[in-house]
Design a protein around this motif. Structure first.
Motif, short mmCIF file in Angstrom:
data_model
loop_
_atom_site.label_atom_id
_atom_site.label_comp_id
_atom_site.label_asym_id
_atom_site.label_seq_id
_atom_site.Cartn_x
_atom_site.Cartn_y
_atom_site.Cartn_z
N ASP A 1 2.05 37.95 48.31
CA ASP A 1 2.62 38.89 49.54
C ASP A 1 3.89 37.86 50.04
OD1 ASP A 1 2.95 40.40 51.63
OD2 ASP A 1 1.42 40.04 52.63
N TRP A 2 4.91 38.13 49.47
CA TRP A 2 6.32 37.25 49.94
C TRP A 2 6.65 37.88 51.32
CZ3 TRP A 2 10.80 39.47 50.57
CH2 TRP A 2 11.37 40.59 50.14
N LYS A 3 6.51 38.95 51.51
CA LYS A 3 7.07 39.69 52.86
C LYS A 3 6.30 39.07 53.94
CE LYS A 3 8.73 43.67 50.52
NZ LYS A 3 8.64 45.28 50.54
N ALA A 4 5.14 38.37 53.83
CA ALA A 4 4.09 37.81 55.01
C ALA A 4 4.86 36.52 55.22
CB ALA A 4 2.72 37.62 54.56
N GLU B 1 7.44 37.93 43.76
CA GLU B 1 5.97 37.62 43.93
C GLU B 1 5.74 36.14 42.92
OE1 GLU B 1 3.84 40.92 42.90
OE2 GLU B 1 4.71 42.24 44.07
N GLU C 1 11.34 42.45 42.61
CA GLU C 1 10.09 42.26 43.22
C GLU C 1 9.02 41.45 42.45
OE1 GLU C 1 6.97 42.80 45.96
OE2 GLU C 1 9.19 43.29 46.09
N SER D 1 0.01 32.95 47.21
CA SER D 1 0.12 34.40 47.59
C SER D 1 1.03 35.15 46.91
CB SER D 1 0.24 34.60 49.31
OG SER D 1 0.16 36.00 49.44
N SER E 1 6.47 33.23 45.32
CA SER E 1 5.66 33.14 46.22
C SER E 1 4.38 32.63 45.80
CB SER E 1 5.41 34.65 47.02
OG SER E 1 4.66 34.62 48.30
#
Length: 281
Positions: A68-71, A57, A53, A66, A60
Motif C-alpha cells: 500500500d504505497w499510497k499510505a 507496489e 502501479e 507493505s 513499497s
C-alpha cells in the motif's frame, strides 16, 4: 506504518547530480525501437499506468513492508542515518535536498500550505541531520499536509521528475524492457542519481564494463545480471544496505524466470516476507 522490523527506508546520496542526470537522460531521446514486423509494437513499458502501479507496489514492499504505497504520503521519521527526516512515498530526506525541493514545489502549487513556513529551516538544515526549526511541529504539519491531494500530487511529481522518469528513460535508451526499467528505478530510489561508484550512474557504469547493454548489441539478461551484481556490491558498502533481498529474492527471481516484461503473476520476498501480485492492477 511499517509492518516489519526489517523495513528499508535506505539512505540515499545527496541529489547533487539529480537534475543533471535527468537532463542528460531526456536529451538522449533514445527509446526502444518499434518492432519492424507488421502490426507489432514495443510492449508496454514501466510508464504504462498498470506497470507503474506494479513498480510502486514492489518498491513499497521493500521500503515499507507493505504493498500500500499510497499510505506512505504521511510517513515521516528520523531513521538515524545522518540524513535528517525521511518522509513520504519515496523517502524524501531533509538532509539531502529532495525534501526541500518537494516543499518548494508544494508551495508553488499551493501557497500558504502547512509546510510553507518551514522552508527557511529546510534550507538551513539541508546537508545535515539537524532538526533545527523543524521538530515535532514539522512532523505534525507533514502529516496534516499529507491529507491534502495537492501535496500528494507534489510528492508524485517529485518522484517522477527526479527518479521515475530519468530511470525509465535511461533504461529505454539502453534497450531494456519493463523489468530492466524497474531494476533501474529501484536502484535510483535507493542509491540516488549521481555518477560516483555507489550512485545509480556509477552502478550502471560498473555493469557496462562487464556486459553490453541491448542497445550496444548485448544480451538483456546477461546485462541485467551484471547490473544487479554491481548494485549488490554498492549496497554492501553501507551497513544500512547489507540486506540485499530486494535484489536476491525479488528482482533476480523475475529475471531468472525470464519475465523481462514484468508480467503478473509475480511472487517475491523482501526481508523474508512474501508478497504477490496476481493480476495487472
Amino acid at each position: 506504518m511499517h509492518a516489519s522490523p526489517h523495513h528499508s527506508r535506505h539512505p540515499r546520496h545527496p541529489r547533487r547530480l539529480a537534475l543533471g542526470l535527468a537532463a542528460a537522460v531526456l536529451a538522449g531521446g533514445a527509446s526502444l525501437a518499434v518492432n519492424a514486423a507488421a502490426g507489432a509494437s514495443t510492449p508496454a513499458g514501466l510508464d504504462d499506468p498498470h506497470k507503474k502501479e506494479i513498480a510502486m507496489e514492489l518498491v513499497s514492499s521493500a521500503e515499507n513492508s507493505s504493498l500500500d504505497w499510497k499510505a506512505q504520503y504521511k510517513y515521516i521519521e528520523d531513521i538515524g542515518d545522518g540524513r535528517g527526516y525521511t518522509a513520504g512515498i519515496i523517502g524524501f530526506c531533509s538532509g539531502t535536498g529532495d525534501m526541500l525541493e518537494l516543499v518548494q514545489h508544494y508551495t508553488d502549487m499551493e501557497p500558504g500550505n502547512p509546510l510553507a513556513k518551514y522552508l527557511p529551516a529546510l534550507e538551513q538544515d539541508n546537508g545535515s541531520d539537524s532538526h533545527a526549526g523543524l521538530g515535532s511541529a514539522f512532523v505534525s504539519a507533514w502529516k496534516t499536509a499529507a491529507k491534502d491531494t495537492v501535496f500528494q500530487q507534489a510528492q508524485n511529481d517529485e518522484r517522477d521528475d527526479v527518479y521515475f522518469n530519468p530511470a525509465v528513460n535511461q533504461a529505454k535508451s539502453d534497450g531494456l524492457g519493463t523489468l530492466g526499467q524497474f531494476i533501474y528505478y529501484d536502484a535510483i530510489v535507493m542509491h540516488g542519481p549521481g555518477d560516483d561508484p555507489v550512485s545509480f550512474g556509477g552502478i550502471r557504469k560498473t555493469a557496462m564494463k562487464k556486459a553490453k547493454t541491448p542497445a550496444q548489441g548485448g544480451n538483456e539478461t546477461t546485462y541485467l545480471n551484471a547490473f544487479l551484481d554491481a548494485r549488490k556490491a554498492a549496497m554492501k558498502t553501507e551497513d544500512a544496505h547489507d540486506d540485499t533481498s530486494r535484489v536476491d529474492t525479488e528482482q533476480r527471481v523475475f529475471l531468472n524466470a525470464g519475465n523481462l516484461q514484468l508480467d503478473p503473476p509475480l511472487h517475491w520476498k523482501t526481508y523474508g516476507d512474501s508478497y504477490e501480485i496476481l493480476t495487472l492492477p
